[in-house]
Design a protein around this motif. Structure first.
Motif, PDB file in Angstrom:
ATOM      1  N   ASN A 113     -14.069 -24.097  -3.765  1.00  0.00           N
ATOM      2  CA  ASN A 113     -13.985 -24.086  -5.224  1.00  0.00           C
ATOM      3  C   ASN A 113     -12.910 -23.131  -5.718  1.00  0.00           C
ATOM      4  N   ASP A 114     -12.064 -23.655  -6.603  1.00  0.00           N
ATOM      5  CA  ASP A 114     -11.003 -22.895  -7.274  1.00  0.00           C
ATOM      6  C   ASP A 114      -9.812 -22.554  -6.393  1.00  0.00           C
ATOM      7  N   ASP A 115      -9.785 -23.043  -5.140  1.00  0.00           N
ATOM      8  CA  ASP A 115      -8.564 -22.914  -4.348  1.00  0.00           C
ATOM      9  C   ASP A 115      -7.454 -23.701  -5.038  1.00  0.00           C
ATOM     10  N   GLU A 116      -6.265 -23.133  -5.059  1.00  0.00           N
ATOM     11  CA  GLU A 116      -5.151 -23.772  -5.762  1.00  0.00           C
ATOM     12  C   GLU A 116      -4.239 -24.532  -4.809  1.00  0.00           C
ATOM     13  N   VAL A 117      -3.791 -25.686  -5.262  1.00  0.00           N
ATOM     14  CA  VAL A 117      -2.844 -26.498  -4.504  1.00  0.00           C
ATOM     15  C   VAL A 117      -1.635 -26.760  -5.383  1.00  0.00           C
ATOM     16  N   ILE A 118      -0.465 -26.341  -4.928  1.00  0.00           N
ATOM     17  CA  ILE A 118       0.767 -26.544  -5.681  1.00  0.00           C
ATOM     18  C   ILE A 118       1.246 -27.979  -5.486  1.00  0.00           C
ATOM     19  N   ILE A 119       1.441 -28.670  -6.606  1.00  0.00           N
ATOM     20  CA  ILE A 119       1.862 -30.069  -6.569  1.00  0.00           C
ATOM     21  C   ILE A 119       3.101 -30.221  -7.446  1.00  0.00           C
ATOM     22  N   PRO A 120       4.262 -30.482  -6.843  1.00  0.00           N
ATOM     23  CA  PRO A 120       5.458 -30.719  -7.654  1.00  0.00           C
ATOM     24  C   PRO A 120       5.314 -32.003  -8.472  1.00  0.00           C
ATOM     25  N   ALA A 121       5.764 -31.945  -9.715  1.00  0.00           N
ATOM     26  CA  ALA A 121       5.759 -33.127 -10.586  1.00  0.00           C
ATOM     27  C   ALA A 121       7.201 -33.567 -10.822  1.00  0.00           C
ATOM     28  N   PRO A 122       7.446 -34.872 -10.773  1.00  0.00           N
ATOM     29  CA  PRO A 122       6.511 -35.998 -10.689  1.00  0.00           C
ATOM     30  C   PRO A 122       5.804 -36.061  -9.328  1.00  0.00           C
ATOM     31  N   TYR A 123       4.547 -36.512  -9.368  1.00  0.00           N
ATOM     32  CA  TYR A 123       3.725 -36.577  -8.168  1.00  0.00           C
ATOM     33  C   TYR A 123       3.057 -37.950  -8.087  1.00  0.00           C
ATOM     34  N   TRP A 124       2.610 -38.283  -6.884  1.00  0.00           N
ATOM     35  CA  TRP A 124       1.809 -39.489  -6.713  1.00  0.00           C
ATOM     36  C   TRP A 124       0.476 -39.268  -7.435  1.00  0.00           C
ATOM     37  N   VAL A 125       0.009 -40.294  -8.127  1.00  0.00           N
ATOM     38  CA  VAL A 125      -1.117 -40.152  -9.048  1.00  0.00           C
ATOM     39  C   VAL A 125      -2.383 -39.581  -8.418  1.00  0.00           C
ATOM     40  N   LYS A 132      -8.997 -32.078  -7.232  1.00  0.00           N
ATOM     41  CA  LYS A 132     -10.122 -31.776  -8.119  1.00  0.00           C
ATOM     42  C   LYS A 132     -11.448 -32.226  -7.514  1.00  0.00           C
ATOM     43  N   LEU A 133     -11.445 -33.395  -6.870  1.00  0.00           N
ATOM     44  CA  LEU A 133     -12.674 -33.890  -6.247  1.00  0.00           C
ATOM     45  C   LEU A 133     -13.166 -32.970  -5.129  1.00  0.00           C
ATOM     46  N   ALA A 134     -12.238 -32.215  -4.540  1.00  0.00           N
ATOM     47  CA  ALA A 134     -12.613 -31.272  -3.477  1.00  0.00           C
ATOM     48  C   ALA A 134     -12.953 -29.896  -4.037  1.00  0.00           C
ATOM     49  N   GLY A 135     -12.968 -29.775  -5.368  1.00  0.00           N
ATOM     50  CA  GLY A 135     -13.304 -28.492  -5.988  1.00  0.00           C
ATOM     51  C   GLY A 135     -12.112 -27.598  -6.204  1.00  0.00           C
ATOM     52  N   GLY A 136     -10.925 -28.074  -5.828  1.00  0.00           N
ATOM     53  CA  GLY A 136      -9.733 -27.263  -5.969  1.00  0.00           C
ATOM     54  C   GLY A 136      -9.094 -27.393  -7.334  1.00  0.00           C
ATOM     55  N   LYS A 137      -8.023 -26.634  -7.537  1.00  0.00           N
ATOM     56  CA  LYS A 137      -7.305 -26.636  -8.808  1.00  0.00           C
ATOM     57  C   LYS A 137      -5.855 -27.043  -8.560  1.00  0.00           C
ATOM     58  N   PRO A 138      -5.422 -28.180  -9.124  1.00  0.00           N
ATOM     59  CA  PRO A 138      -4.012 -28.560  -8.991  1.00  0.00           C
ATOM     60  C   PRO A 138      -3.140 -27.635  -9.843  1.00  0.00           C
ATOM     61  N   VAL A 139      -2.106 -27.089  -9.252  1.00  0.00           N
ATOM     62  CA  VAL A 139      -1.131 -26.277  -9.975  1.00  0.00           C
ATOM     63  C   VAL A 139       0.156 -27.088 -10.020  1.00  0.00           C
ATOM     64  N   ILE A 140       0.457 -27.639 -11.184  1.00  0.00           N
ATOM     65  CA  ILE A 140       1.576 -28.551 -11.319  1.00  0.00           C
ATOM     66  C   ILE A 140       2.857 -27.768 -11.613  1.00  0.00           C
ATOM     67  N   VAL A 141       3.874 -28.008 -10.804  1.00  0.00           N
ATOM     68  CA  VAL A 141       5.184 -27.376 -10.993  1.00  0.00           C
ATOM     69  C   VAL A 141       6.180 -28.477 -11.333  1.00  0.00           C
ATOM     70  N   THR A 164      -3.714 -19.475  -3.952  1.00  0.00           N
ATOM     71  CA  THR A 164      -2.957 -20.618  -3.441  1.00  0.00           C
ATOM     72  C   THR A 164      -3.353 -20.921  -2.001  1.00  0.00           C
ATOM     73  N   LYS A 165      -3.765 -22.158  -1.756  1.00  0.00           N
ATOM     74  CA  LYS A 165      -4.183 -22.554  -0.416  1.00  0.00           C
ATOM     75  C   LYS A 165      -3.180 -23.505   0.227  1.00  0.00           C
ATOM     76  N   ALA A 166      -2.558 -24.356  -0.579  1.00  0.00           N
ATOM     77  CA  ALA A 166      -1.702 -25.391   0.001  1.00  0.00           C
ATOM     78  C   ALA A 166      -0.634 -25.830  -0.988  1.00  0.00           C
ATOM     79  N   ILE A 167       0.354 -26.541  -0.462  1.00  0.00           N
ATOM     80  CA  ILE A 167       1.369 -27.204  -1.268  1.00  0.00           C
ATOM     81  C   ILE A 167       1.534 -28.619  -0.727  1.00  0.00           C
ATOM     82  N   VAL A 168       1.807 -29.561  -1.622  1.00  0.00           N
ATOM     83  CA  VAL A 168       2.057 -30.939  -1.213  1.00  0.00           C
ATOM     84  C   VAL A 168       3.555 -31.208  -1.292  1.00  0.00           C
ATOM     85  N   ILE A 169       4.119 -31.685  -0.192  1.00  0.00           N
ATOM     86  CA  ILE A 169       5.516 -32.108  -0.151  1.00  0.00           C
ATOM     87  C   ILE A 169       5.537 -33.593   0.194  1.00  0.00           C
ATOM     88  N   ASN A 170       6.152 -34.391  -0.676  1.00  0.00           N
ATOM     89  CA  ASN A 170       6.223 -35.844  -0.468  1.00  0.00           C
ATOM     90  C   ASN A 170       7.695 -36.246  -0.445  1.00  0.00           C
TER      91      ASN A 170
END
Length: 395
Positions: A113-125, A132-141, A164-170
């Protein structure tokens, strides 16, 4: 009956919603051109279909290990070694019911809960919703169009907190088609290594690149980054197998074990027949099918891009991979008298029967996503209708 809190704020997939709307209008007799779907319009290669038929006839229709059959895991291991300069063992691979399920399961096992994941925008939907479904918090950059929709190292540094727990790179990206080069990935990786951040590297479009640029997996840059990276991939885009639902994740054995355990309590296993089809996709050499698909997509990209940028009020960063264009249509929407791009997209569908996906679903409300995984004549007609719509609604 009261719903669970976790689904009350869930946003439905905008890409699936627009595709459903387009299909509904088609069934009502409207001549709709749908450019919302994110899948190749090629059929699965014949040799893959034959492998599935053989698997069924040979009785390969039972439960399999939750993490996938060993033969497919070995094929994935060879793929990583030959194509990505990465070495994995079988306990560092989990086969999933599509790459989307790999991502969902990964977030479920790494986030509290409340772990942050950095997601660059634009992002896959689906990225923010799964977090959020995993209890985390998306941090949109927000990534700038001027920088080809890629975040900078300084933006990443500023977004990192103690949570911050993770970042998504696509890369290549859905929806923009942009790519990070080796140097850019190295700088991002250096920051992630310093802060011990998990890197979720979604590489599902790695085979669909139309420039001289080469796909680079961030996990291949160093042993340290390999340890911190979970690579997500699958056969959906590379082998036109979207409906077969076979994806996979590769990385730290502890995380992969947890993902496998979770899958055993949710899906049991990926479809057995589809696994044998994916095995054939990787084991049998068929460069001709992929080369042909890339050639067709590249030609469509050139045609549609040139037609779109000629339309008043539309500008577009030319993509390097995937099969999407992500033009900025804010000016077109304004000169057409609409308050926002979402309204413009709705009116376009209703008046000209062209279905696009609003960029708001990707965290970029000034843009729209067009898939060029459609026949060339349909793409030309779609561009013609969009141009007519814009010109007819000019003040």
């Amino acid at each position: 009956m009261e719903l669970a809190n976790r689904v009350k704020t869930l946003t439905p997939s905008s890409t699936l919603a627009i595709s459903a709307k387009a299909k509904e209008l088609k069934q009502q007799g409207y001549d709709v051109i749908g450019l919302g779907v994110g899948e190749p319009d090629f059929n699965t290669p014949d040799y893959v279909i034959r492998a599935a038929e053989k698997a069924m006839k040979d009785g390969m229709t039972k439960y399999t290990p939750s993490g996938g059959i060993n033969g497919l895991k070995q094929a994935i291991i060879h793929k990583f070694k030959d194509e990505n300069e990465l070495s994995y063992s079988a306990d560092e691979i989990v086969v999933t019911t599509g790459a989307k399920h790999a991502l969902y399961t990964l977030f479920q096992v790494i986030l509290n809960n409340d772990d942050e994941v950095i997601i660059p925008a634009p992002y896959w939907v689906s990225y923010p919703e799964q977090v959020k479904l995993a209890g985390g918090k998306p941090v949109i950059v927000d990534a700038s169009e001027d920088n080809e929709f890629k975040i900078t190292p300084s933006q990443l540094e500023q977004a990192i907190t103690e949570k911050t727990k993770a970042i998504v790179i696509n890369s290549p990206s859905n929806p923009t088609g942009m790519m990070y080069n080796r140097d850019e990935l190295a700088k991002i990786g250096e920051i992630c290594a310093k802060h011990n951040i998990v890197i979720v590297s979604d590489e599902i479009y790695e085979k669909l690149i139309y420039t001289e640029d080469k796909h680079v997996s961030i996990a291949s840059l160093s042993d340290k980054l390999k340890q911190q990276t979970i690579v997500i991939n699958g056969v959906s885009k590379s082998h036109a197998m979207t409906g077969w639902r076979i994806g996979y994740a590769a990385g730290d054995a502890k995380i992969i074990k947890a993902m496998t355990s979770l899958a055993s309590q949710s899906t049991s296993n990926p479809t057995s027949i589809a696994q044998y089809a994916a095995l054939a996709a990787y084991e049998e050499t068929d460069t001709e099918t992929l080369s042909n698909m890339k050639k067709v997509f590249s030609e469509r990209l050139e045609i549609l891009y040139e037609l779109l940028v000629e339309i008043p009020g539309i500008k577009c960063v030319k993509p390097k991979g995937a099969f999407y264009l992500f033009p900025n249509v804010k000016e077109a929407a304004l000169i057409n008298g609409y308050n926002n791009v979402d309204e413009w997209v709705t009116a376009l569908l209703e008046e000209e029967n062209v279905a696009l996906v609003p960029g708001s679903g990707f965290g970029s409300p000034d843009n729209v996503r067009l898939s060029y995984a459609a026949a060339t004549d349909l793409l030309k007609e779609a561009a013609k209708r969009i141009k007519r719509f814009v010109e007819n609604h000019r003040g």
